[in-house]
Scaffold this motif. Sequence first.
Motif, PDB file in Angstrom:
ATOM      1  N   VAL A   1     -26.734   3.472  55.010  1.00 20.02           N
ATOM      2  CA  VAL A   1     -26.417   2.286  55.952  1.00 20.02           C
ATOM      3  C   VAL A   1     -25.425   2.608  56.721  1.00 20.02           C
ATOM      4  O   VAL A   1     -24.066   2.655  56.254  1.00 20.02           O
TER       5      VAL A   1
ATOM      6  N   SER B   1     -29.082 -11.722  68.950  1.00 21.37           N
ATOM      7  CA  SER B   1     -28.711 -10.454  68.087  1.00 21.37           C
ATOM      8  C   SER B   1     -29.477 -10.401  67.022  1.00 21.37           C
ATOM      9  O   SER B   1     -29.344  -9.557  66.055  1.00 21.37           O
TER      10      SER B   1
ATOM     11  N   ASP C   1     -37.639   4.685  49.691  1.00 25.25           N
ATOM     12  CA  ASP C   1     -37.262   5.154  51.007  1.00 25.25           C
ATOM     13  C   ASP C   1     -35.612   4.761  51.142  1.00 25.25           C
ATOM     14  O   ASP C   1     -35.667   4.127  52.295  1.00 25.25           O
TER      15      ASP C   1
ATOM     16  N   PRO D   1     -32.981 -10.361  64.297  1.00 26.05           N
ATOM     17  CA  PRO D   1     -34.386  -9.806  64.570  1.00 26.05           C
ATOM     18  C   PRO D   1     -35.384 -11.081  64.754  1.00 26.05           C
ATOM     19  O   PRO D   1     -34.958 -12.251  64.803  1.00 26.05           O
TER      20      PRO D   1
ATOM     21  N   ALA E   1     -31.720  -1.888  55.213  1.00 25.97           N
ATOM     22  CA  ALA E   1     -30.748  -1.092  55.786  1.00 25.97           C
ATOM     23  C   ALA E   1     -30.457  -1.592  57.324  1.00 25.97           C
ATOM     24  O   ALA E   1     -29.541  -1.775  57.862  1.00 25.97           O
ATOM     25  N   ASP E   2     -31.656  -1.397  57.967  1.00 25.28           N
ATOM     26  CA  ASP E   2     -31.546  -1.763  59.522  1.00 25.28           C
ATOM     27  C   ASP E   2     -31.270  -3.260  59.592  1.00 25.28           C
ATOM     28  O   ASP E   2     -30.594  -3.652  60.411  1.00 25.28           O
ATOM     29  N   ALA E   3     -31.761  -4.133  58.616  1.00 23.20           N
ATOM     30  CA  ALA E   3     -31.138  -5.511  58.703  1.00 23.20           C
ATOM     31  C   ALA E   3     -29.622  -5.881  58.553  1.00 23.20           C
ATOM     32  O   ALA E   3     -28.946  -6.743  59.110  1.00 23.20           O
TER      33      ALA E   3
ATOM     34  N   VAL F   1     -27.629  -3.630  59.423  1.00 18.41           N
ATOM     35  CA  VAL F   1     -26.684  -3.046  60.589  1.00 18.41           C
ATOM     36  C   VAL F   1     -26.714  -4.229  61.631  1.00 18.41           C
ATOM     37  O   VAL F   1     -25.843  -4.755  62.377  1.00 18.41           O
ATOM     38  N   ALA F   2     -28.009  -4.872  61.941  1.00 24.16           N
ATOM     39  CA  ALA F   2     -28.027  -6.021  62.808  1.00 24.16           C
ATOM     40  C   ALA F   2     -27.208  -7.225  62.450  1.00 24.16           C
ATOM     41  O   ALA F   2     -26.486  -7.908  63.484  1.00 24.16           O
TER      42      ALA F   2
ATOM     43  N   LYS G   1     -34.958   1.375  53.762  1.00 25.17           N
ATOM     44  CA  LYS G   1     -34.967   1.185  55.237  1.00 25.17           C
ATOM     45  C   LYS G   1     -34.799  -0.030  55.928  1.00 25.17           C
ATOM     46  O   LYS G   1     -34.217  -0.504  56.802  1.00 25.17           O
ATOM     47  N   PRO G   2     -35.911  -1.099  55.415  1.00 28.27           N
ATOM     48  CA  PRO G   2     -35.791  -2.375  56.053  1.00 28.27           C
ATOM     49  C   PRO G   2     -34.703  -3.232  55.831  1.00 28.27           C
ATOM     50  O   PRO G   2     -33.973  -3.895  56.768  1.00 28.27           O
TER      51      PRO G   2
END
Length: 276
Positions: free
Chosen positions: A111, A64, A107, A66, A126-128, A130-131, A123-124
Amino acid sequence: MRARSSSLKARTLLRRLTTGVAGVAFVSALVLTLNACSVDPGGAPAGSSRTPTAGPTSTGPSASSPSTPDAGAPFNRTAHSADDPSSIWVVVNKARPFKPLDFTPPDLVVVGVPHVWEPQLRKPAADAVVAMFAAFTAETGLKMQSQSAFRSYATQRGVYDQDVTASGQAAADTDTARPGTSEHQTGLAIDISALPAKCSLAACFGETTQGTWLATNAWRFGFLLRYPADKVPITGYTYEPWHFRFVGIELATEMHSNGVSTLEEYFGLPAAPQYK
């Protein structure tokens, strides 16, 4: 042993044929035979270095998480700037304010995680987040929420002024950044709390399941516990086990592997215990 003997014969014959004028079809057939002889029962080429992949653990990269960087590649400390406010490695502290003071990341996105106040991050990051939240729930069965994320210069001014009114400037300066010096303004920092709430924005959060998991695993997703308890003379802020700063998986892994816990120490920057 039998497969290795057959492979050796096939290779010898192939070398002879490819230096002569044998037909292409026959050579192709031998290549197929050679490939068949070079596959082990597990499906990997004979002599390959493939090893079974270990299952996920609570302290290292998991399915799970990255992707992590190549451990054999030399780390490039100059890949991103520590001064540019738009860099994911920017170092902001009491001695290193934003330039310009009212910088706003270009950017920002919402989230998609549970929250107290709707969070925005770059964005980077926010994605991290969520993961990371998904991995925490998958590994523990519990939940976390965002307490606070991006705060603009104007918003931080309001937060700081309120803290000064409540506790005085000297006390405020130990746990609330002055406007223009807050990591929240980078769009890369997030305050996290338990869900249901427990020890929110308090040192005891570090003793909760959420706090201990984050302290152990946040690096897997590119985050640092930015204000450790033993680094107050360097960071200038009291222990904040809820405050995590995104720097990317490459740098977070590098710092974790080398036992370095603050950006000031890693980049060889002066400590920032007080404002200039």
